[in-house]
Design a protein around this motif. Structure first.
Motif, PDB file in Angstrom:
ATOM      1  N   GLU A  99       0.845  -1.184   0.000  1.00  0.00           N
ATOM      2  CA  GLU A  99       0.000   0.000   0.000  1.00  0.00           C
ATOM      3  C   GLU A  99       0.881   1.235   0.000  1.00  0.00           C
ATOM      4  OE1 GLU A  99      -2.483   0.332   3.398  1.00  0.00           O
ATOM      5  OE2 GLU A  99      -3.441   2.170   2.736  1.00  0.00           O
ATOM      6  N   VAL A 100       0.582   2.147  -0.885  1.00  0.00           N
ATOM      7  CA  VAL A 100       1.345   3.383  -0.971  1.00  0.00           C
ATOM      8  C   VAL A 100       0.798   4.373   0.047  1.00  0.00           C
ATOM      9  CG1 VAL A 100       1.984   5.327  -2.424  1.00  0.00           C
ATOM     10  CG2 VAL A 100       1.861   3.027  -3.405  1.00  0.00           C
ATOM     11  N   GLN A 101       1.662   4.817   0.931  1.00  0.00           N
ATOM     12  CA  GLN A 101       1.247   5.795   1.935  1.00  0.00           C
ATOM     13  C   GLN A 101       2.096   7.048   1.829  1.00  0.00           C
ATOM     14  OE1 GLN A 101       1.371   3.562   5.717  1.00  0.00           O
ATOM     15  NE2 GLN A 101      -0.839   3.862   5.811  1.00  0.00           N
ATOM     16  N   THR A 107       0.441  15.207  -2.585  1.00  0.00           N
ATOM     17  CA  THR A 107      -0.072  14.172  -3.474  1.00  0.00           C
ATOM     18  C   THR A 107       0.971  13.783  -4.511  1.00  0.00           C
ATOM     19  OG1 THR A 107      -1.885  13.618  -4.983  1.00  0.00           O
ATOM     20  CG2 THR A 107      -1.136  15.912  -4.987  1.00  0.00           C
ATOM     21  N   TYR A 130       7.687   9.782  -9.732  1.00  0.00           N
ATOM     22  CA  TYR A 130       6.485  10.525  -9.381  1.00  0.00           C
ATOM     23  C   TYR A 130       6.711  12.019  -9.544  1.00  0.00           C
ATOM     24  CZ  TYR A 130       4.800   6.340  -6.876  1.00  0.00           C
ATOM     25  OH  TYR A 130       4.371   5.089  -6.534  1.00  0.00           O
ATOM     26  N   ASP A 185      -2.341  10.256  -7.898  1.00  0.00           N
ATOM     27  CA  ASP A 185      -2.766   8.916  -7.504  1.00  0.00           C
ATOM     28  C   ASP A 185      -2.850   8.701  -5.999  1.00  0.00           C
ATOM     29  OD1 ASP A 185      -0.495   8.393 -10.019  1.00  0.00           O
ATOM     30  OD2 ASP A 185      -2.595   7.802 -10.300  1.00  0.00           O
ATOM     31  N   TYR A 186      -1.918   9.304  -5.290  1.00  0.00           N
ATOM     32  CA  TYR A 186      -1.815   9.021  -3.867  1.00  0.00           C
ATOM     33  C   TYR A 186      -1.811  10.329  -3.078  1.00  0.00           C
ATOM     34  CZ  TYR A 186      -0.289   4.705  -6.000  1.00  0.00           C
ATOM     35  OH  TYR A 186      -0.221   3.586  -6.781  1.00  0.00           O
ATOM     36  N   TRP A 187      -2.516  10.305  -1.954  1.00  0.00           N
ATOM     37  CA  TRP A 187      -2.720  11.521  -1.169  1.00  0.00           C
ATOM     38  C   TRP A 187      -2.308  11.321   0.277  1.00  0.00           C
ATOM     39  CZ3 TRP A 187      -4.795  16.045  -3.295  1.00  0.00           C
ATOM     40  CH2 TRP A 187      -5.203  15.934  -4.625  1.00  0.00           C
TER      41      TRP A 187
END
Length: 128
Positions: free
Chosen positions: A1-3, A97, A32, A116-118
């Protein structure tokens, strides 16, 4: 899981400064682009700034130009948003993000859905 883990924020008087930081939990930002958005109560989430991890290219929304500075460390492990000259209108939750673009360039249109990730959000409150 990307955190994405954020730190910083707080309460400051108008004209003051704050620094926000974010890091990936167990991964670097290689590949990224990093962005910062903010959301004030009752308002939509809006863009603040973005940075390419490929070449350091930066983009600032008009609301941030001349006051805020986005950066990423050389190891691509931490991003920072320096907030200077704060006003009560800057009061919001600020979100770090990531947009995976393979080469780290900023997405061409920087639409919110391209990120994509926050992070969990950092409260910034500016008193007048």
């Amino acid at each position: 899981e990307v955190q994405v883990v954020e730190s910083g924020g707080g309460l400051v008087q108008a004209g003051g400064s704050l620094r926000l930081s974010c890091a990936g939990a167990g991964f670097t930002f290689d590949g990224y682009a990093v962005g910062w958005f903010r959301q004030a109560p009752g308002k939509e989430r809006e863009e603040v700034a973005s940075i390419s991890t490929r070449d350091g290219t930066k983009y600032y929304a008009d609301r941030a130009k001349g006051r805020f500075t986005i950066s990423v460390d050389n190891a691509k492990t931490m991003a920072t948003l320096q907030l200077n000259g704060l006003t009560p209108e800057d009061t919001a939750v600020y979100y770090c993000t990531l947009a995976y673009t393979h080469d780290g360039r900023i997405p061409a249109d920087r639409y919110i859905y391209e990120f994509d990730y926050w992070g969990q959000g950092s409260q910034v409150t500016v008193s007048g």
